[in-house]
Each structure stands twice: as C-alpha cells, then as structure tokens.
Design a protein around this motif. Structure first.
Motif, mmCIF file in Angstrom:
data_model
loop_
_atom_site.group_PDB
_atom_site.id
_atom_site.type_symbol
_atom_site.label_atom_id
_atom_site.label_comp_id
_atom_site.label_asym_id
_atom_site.label_seq_id
_atom_site.Cartn_x
_atom_site.Cartn_y
_atom_site.Cartn_z
ATOM 1 N N ILE A 141 0.829 -1.213 0.000
ATOM 2 C CA ILE A 141 0.000 0.000 0.000
ATOM 3 C C ILE A 141 0.862 1.261 0.000
ATOM 4 O O ILE A 141 0.567 2.227 -0.708
ATOM 5 C CB ILE A 141 -0.923 0.025 1.244
ATOM 6 N N LYS A 142 1.954 1.235 0.760
ATOM 7 C CA LYS A 142 2.738 2.451 1.010
ATOM 8 C C LYS A 142 3.961 2.611 0.113
ATOM 9 O O LYS A 142 4.456 3.718 -0.063
ATOM 10 C CB LYS A 142 3.202 2.463 2.474
ATOM 11 N N GLY A 143 4.489 1.493 -0.420
ATOM 12 C CA GLY A 143 5.708 1.565 -1.206
ATOM 13 C C GLY A 143 6.889 0.970 -0.461
ATOM 14 O O GLY A 143 6.731 0.104 0.403
ATOM 15 N N ASN A 155 10.556 7.178 -11.718
ATOM 16 C CA ASN A 155 10.439 7.999 -12.934
ATOM 17 C C ASN A 155 9.070 8.667 -13.026
ATOM 18 O O ASN A 155 8.498 8.793 -14.112
ATOM 19 C CB ASN A 155 10.702 7.158 -14.183
ATOM 20 N N GLY A 156 8.532 9.062 -11.883
ATOM 21 C CA GLY A 156 7.246 9.738 -11.855
ATOM 22 C C GLY A 156 6.045 8.829 -11.892
ATOM 23 O O GLY A 156 4.906 9.291 -11.791
ATOM 24 N N ASP A 157 6.259 7.521 -12.033
ATOM 25 C CA ASP A 157 5.166 6.549 -12.094
ATOM 26 C C ASP A 157 5.001 5.908 -10.723
ATOM 27 O O ASP A 157 5.988 5.427 -10.139
ATOM 28 C CB ASP A 157 5.489 5.482 -13.143
ATOM 29 N N PRO A 158 3.788 5.854 -10.173
ATOM 30 C CA PRO A 158 3.601 5.285 -8.835
ATOM 31 C C PRO A 158 4.020 3.825 -8.755
ATOM 32 O O PRO A 158 3.855 3.054 -9.699
ATOM 33 C CB PRO A 158 2.086 5.425 -8.593
ATOM 34 N N ILE A 159 4.577 3.448 -7.613
ATOM 35 C CA ILE A 159 4.823 2.043 -7.285
ATOM 36 C C ILE A 159 3.523 1.539 -6.680
ATOM 37 O O ILE A 159 3.145 1.923 -5.585
ATOM 38 C CB ILE A 159 5.998 1.902 -6.308
ATOM 39 N N ASP A 182 26.216 -3.752 -0.813
ATOM 40 C CA ASP A 182 26.581 -2.365 -1.101
ATOM 41 C C ASP A 182 25.477 -1.384 -0.742
ATOM 42 O O ASP A 182 25.604 -0.176 -0.997
ATOM 43 C CB ASP A 182 26.975 -2.198 -2.569
ATOM 44 N N GLY A 183 24.396 -1.884 -0.149
ATOM 45 C CA GLY A 183 23.304 -1.024 0.302
ATOM 46 C C GLY A 183 22.172 -0.865 -0.683
ATOM 47 O O GLY A 183 21.091 -0.387 -0.309
ATOM 48 N N LYS A 184 22.389 -1.257 -1.930
ATOM 49 C CA LYS A 184 21.318 -1.125 -2.916
ATOM 50 C C LYS A 184 20.178 -2.086 -2.583
ATOM 51 O O LYS A 184 20.402 -3.194 -2.111
ATOM 52 C CB LYS A 184 21.845 -1.364 -4.322
ATOM 53 N N ILE A 185 18.963 -1.631 -2.848
ATOM 54 C CA ILE A 185 17.762 -2.368 -2.469
ATOM 55 C C ILE A 185 17.017 -2.769 -3.731
ATOM 56 O O ILE A 185 16.651 -1.918 -4.554
ATOM 57 C CB ILE A 185 16.849 -1.495 -1.575
ATOM 58 N N TYR A 186 16.814 -4.074 -3.893
ATOM 59 C CA TYR A 186 16.069 -4.584 -5.034
ATOM 60 C C TYR A 186 14.694 -5.033 -4.552
ATOM 61 O O TYR A 186 14.580 -5.704 -3.523
ATOM 62 C CB TYR A 186 16.816 -5.752 -5.670
ATOM 63 N N PHE A 187 13.656 -4.656 -5.298
ATOM 64 C CA PHE A 187 12.312 -5.043 -4.881
ATOM 65 C C PHE A 187 11.403 -5.183 -6.088
ATOM 66 O O PHE A 187 11.662 -4.630 -7.164
ATOM 67 C CB PHE A 187 11.733 -4.063 -3.860
ATOM 68 N N SER A 188 10.348 -5.960 -5.903
ATOM 69 C CA SER A 188 9.402 -6.201 -6.986
ATOM 70 C C SER A 188 8.185 -5.292 -6.834
ATOM 71 O O SER A 188 7.741 -5.001 -5.727
ATOM 72 C CB SER A 188 8.973 -7.671 -7.021
ATOM 73 N N ASP A 189 7.674 -4.853 -7.969
ATOM 74 C CA ASP A 189 6.414 -4.125 -8.065
ATOM 75 C C ASP A 189 5.510 -5.038 -8.887
ATOM 76 O O ASP A 189 5.615 -5.095 -10.110
ATOM 77 C CB ASP A 189 6.635 -2.779 -8.749
ATOM 78 N N ALA A 220 -3.472 -1.916 -8.165
ATOM 79 C CA ALA A 220 -2.927 -1.569 -6.856
ATOM 80 C C ALA A 220 -3.846 -2.109 -5.763
ATOM 81 O O ALA A 220 -5.064 -1.889 -5.812
ATOM 82 C CB ALA A 220 -2.807 -0.053 -6.718
ATOM 83 N N PRO A 221 -3.319 -2.816 -4.773
ATOM 84 C CA PRO A 221 -4.147 -3.318 -3.676
ATOM 85 C C PRO A 221 -4.950 -2.229 -2.976
ATOM 86 O O PRO A 221 -6.058 -2.479 -2.497
ATOM 87 C CB PRO A 221 -3.125 -3.955 -2.726
ATOM 88 N N ALA A 222 -4.412 -1.028 -2.950
ATOM 89 C CA ALA A 222 -5.108 0.075 -2.288
ATOM 90 C C ALA A 222 -6.426 0.410 -2.973
ATOM 91 O O ALA A 222 -7.348 0.950 -2.355
ATOM 92 C CB ALA A 222 -4.214 1.317 -2.262
ATOM 93 N N HIS A 223 -6.548 0.073 -4.254
ATOM 94 C CA HIS A 223 -7.734 0.450 -5.037
ATOM 95 C C HIS A 223 -8.602 -0.730 -5.444
ATOM 96 O O HIS A 223 -9.723 -0.536 -5.929
ATOM 97 C CB HIS A 223 -7.310 1.203 -6.307
ATOM 98 N N TRP A 224 -8.093 -1.964 -5.257
ATOM 99 C CA TRP A 224 -8.813 -3.123 -5.781
ATOM 100 C C TRP A 224 -9.059 -4.191 -4.730
ATOM 101 O O TRP A 224 -8.944 -5.381 -5.002
ATOM 102 C CB TRP A 224 -8.078 -3.707 -6.994
#
Length: 367
Positions: A120-122, A140-144, A155-162, A168-172
C-alpha cells in the motif's frame, strides 16, 4: 408452455448480456499456459509438511514474511500491517510497528533498519527506533502500485518487486483480490526495481512479468532470482540490467525454473546456499484451460467472487540451488496450513510463511 419457453429464453439472453456487457476492470490478454506437470518427478506427492507445529499469534493472521534479525529476534509481517517481534520460540511477542499498509516482504540493511516492501505504502525504511520513512513510492514519476518483495545487497542497494502496474491493492480490494485480477488479465506489467540509498533514487531493472513476486540475490550478488507468479516460473536476471523487458532474447535474463506445479510466491535465502520458494496455491486446470480464451476469463470475473476458480488449498514449499536444481520438496496435500508462501530457515527450525494462517508454522530442521 410457449410462455414458459419464452421466459426461459429471455432469462438466458439477459444473463448472457450481463456476463458479456457488465463492466469488469480487466482486459485479458491471450496466452498459452503450458501443460501442467502435476505432482511428479522431484515434486512427487509427499507428506513432509504435515505435522507442522504452530506458534500462537493471538488475533494476528497472515505471517506472509518472516526473518531473523541480527538482534536474535524473529520478525513477522501480518495481514493488518503489523510487524510482530518475538523470540525464535514465539515467546515475548510485541508489536514492533504497524505501517498502516500491508508489508509483504522485508530485509535488513547494514544499519539494522528494516527495509519493507509495503503493497500500500511503497518501499519503507523502519529504524530500530520504529520511525517509518518512505524511501520510494514512485519511479520515474510513475507510482509504485504493488511493492511485494525486497532484498538488500551488501553495497546497500535495495532490489524489490512491483507486482503489477495495473492493479494496486489500495484500489482493488487488497493484495489477494488485486493479485487475482492481475493474473487473470495476464497483461504482464510487473517489474523489478532498484533503490539506491546513496542517490535516493529508484530505477527500473526489468519489466514484463506476469505478477512479479519473490526476489532474492545470488551469493555473489550479481544476479537476481525473481518469481513470475502468473506464469509459474522463476527467472535469473542480471542485477545490472536497466529497464530490460524480459520478453527480449538477451543474456541479461533467463528462465531458471519453468512450468512449476503451483503459483510461486516468496523467495528466501536459506542455509548452505539454498533458496526456498513457496507455492501459495497449486495450479488450477480451469484457469489453465482459459489461458487462450480472454473473453471467457473476462466473463468469469463477472461472476460472484464465490464462483471464481480459486485453486484449492495445498501446502507446498521447495528449496533449489542457484543452478536450478531442486534439493528439497515438502508437501501437505490437505492444505491444513494455508497458502505456504516460503520458508525462513534457521539452524534448528524451518518457519513456514503464509498469506492467511492464524499462526506461524514451523518444523524442526533436519540435518
């Protein structure tokens, strides 16, 4: 008799018009599901997941993701947005934090922050002081829209799936309903993202997944393993890839495990180099048969939700090596512990993650 006949015809035409014309949010895409392999070979039916023991979680449900932190505590993300903290035996339970969303996956960074993929939050960072910071809710301006799983590199980089840029669960209606819509549509809008804490920016690593789900790093951290839930497979993707469409033929991506017997959900690094995968549900022959019939899939979603072809309950987790060899397969055909999403492996236990279970399942780890 004529009147009755015409009444029946009119009723049938009305029903047909309703099913065809009633608006639904999906625009199904034609594809061809591979013939299901069934539970054979390395996935031959067994009962190794039966006899699971439960840690009582009180009123909490859905320990979708579980991890052991460097502080020796077990953390578990629950359905209502709560992250529980407890001893490894389940004692001393406390609410660590509630995000107000639904955390589906998390990892810890070098500073001890809990990095959470909240549907819900990102992408969130939760400090040891329990302060919540939104790291990224757009790229790039597009919501997650459906942050799902996360892995933090050395190295601190964070990989995640969208998982989906369509639903979006928040809307459906929450994560489960949104996942069904996305998988039934098969528009393959899921993607893998990278967040760089140094620049505080997010970028697209790869696109084109039919519901991008679990994610894990290889031991050398050059490769990402990603579950594509909607098409029953696991991918290997170069972590350095940039906005790469997996439908392209390239050395940057390859299918590692294909035509799996269920819907792969989460991925967790285990001991001795293994990676654990859980199947939230087994394959459903009705859904597979509709893969090349988009109109039929659309009509199906017009039916009451109770009539949707939801697969039966079936407990199933596997472990595999980085070269794709299945090295463990644990099943419970009764599905007594529902929606087994993955395994968290410690030196003495296997904790079984679940979408909707009312307790946290575990088995003693066998050497």
């Amino acid at each position: 008799m004529k009147k009755t006949g015409w009444t029946l015809i009119i009723a049938m035409l009305t029903l047909a018009a309703y099913l065809i014309l009633w608006p639904v949010p999906v625009e199904p895409v034609r594809w061809q599901a591979p013939v299901a392999p069934g539970y054979t070979g390395v996935h031959a039916v067994n009962n190794k997941l039966t006899g699971i023991q439960l840690i009582d979680l009180g009123d909490e449900t859905g320990p979708e993701h579980v991890a052991l932190s460097r502080d020796g505590k077990l953390y578990a993300a629950m359905a209502n947005g709560t992250i529980l903290r407890m001893n490894p035996d389940g004692t001393a339970q406390e609410v660590f934090v509630n995000t107000g969303g639904r955390v589906l996956g998390f990892d810890f960074d070098a500073a001890g922050n809990l990095i959470a993929a909240d549907a819900i939050k990102g992408l969130l960072s939760i400090g040891p002081d329990r302060a919540i910071t939104v790291l990224a809710d757009q790229v790039n301006g597009d919501p997650i829209r459906y942050a799902n799983a996360v892995a933090v590199a050395a190295d601190g980089k964070i990989y995640f799936s969208d998982a989906s840029t369509r639903f979006a669960p928040a809307h459906w209606g929450g994560t489960f309903a949104a996942s069904i819509l996305d998988i039934m549509e098969q528009s393959s809008t899921g993607r893998v993202l990278e967040y760089d804490p140094a620049s505080k920016t997010a970028r697209i690593v790869a696109t084109g997944f039919s519901f991008a789900n679990g994610i894990a790093l290889s031991q050398d951290e050059k490769t990402l393993f990603v579950n594509e839930t909607g098409r029953y497979r696991v991918w290997k993707i170069a972590a350095r890839a940039n906005n790469f469409d997996i439908k392209q033929n390239s050395g940057q991506a390859a299918v590692l495990l294909d035509n799996l017997p269920g819907y792969p959900d989460n991925l967790m690094r285990g001991l001795d180099g293994k990676i654990w995968l859980g199947f939230a549900k087994p394959r459903n022959p009705v859904i597979d048969a509709m893969s090349d019939k988009p109109l039929l899939r659309k009509i199906t979603l017009c039916l009451p939700r109770a009539l949707w072809p939801i697969p039966k309950a079936y407990g199933h987790v596997i472990a595999f090596s980085e070269d794709g060899k299945v090295i463990a397969d644990l099943q419970d055909p009764t599905g007594a512990y529902p929606e087994t999403t993955a395994v968290t492996e410690t030196h003495d236990r296997l904790y079984i993650q679940s979408l909707h279970a009312k307790g946290l399942g575990w088995l003693a780890r066998e050497e």
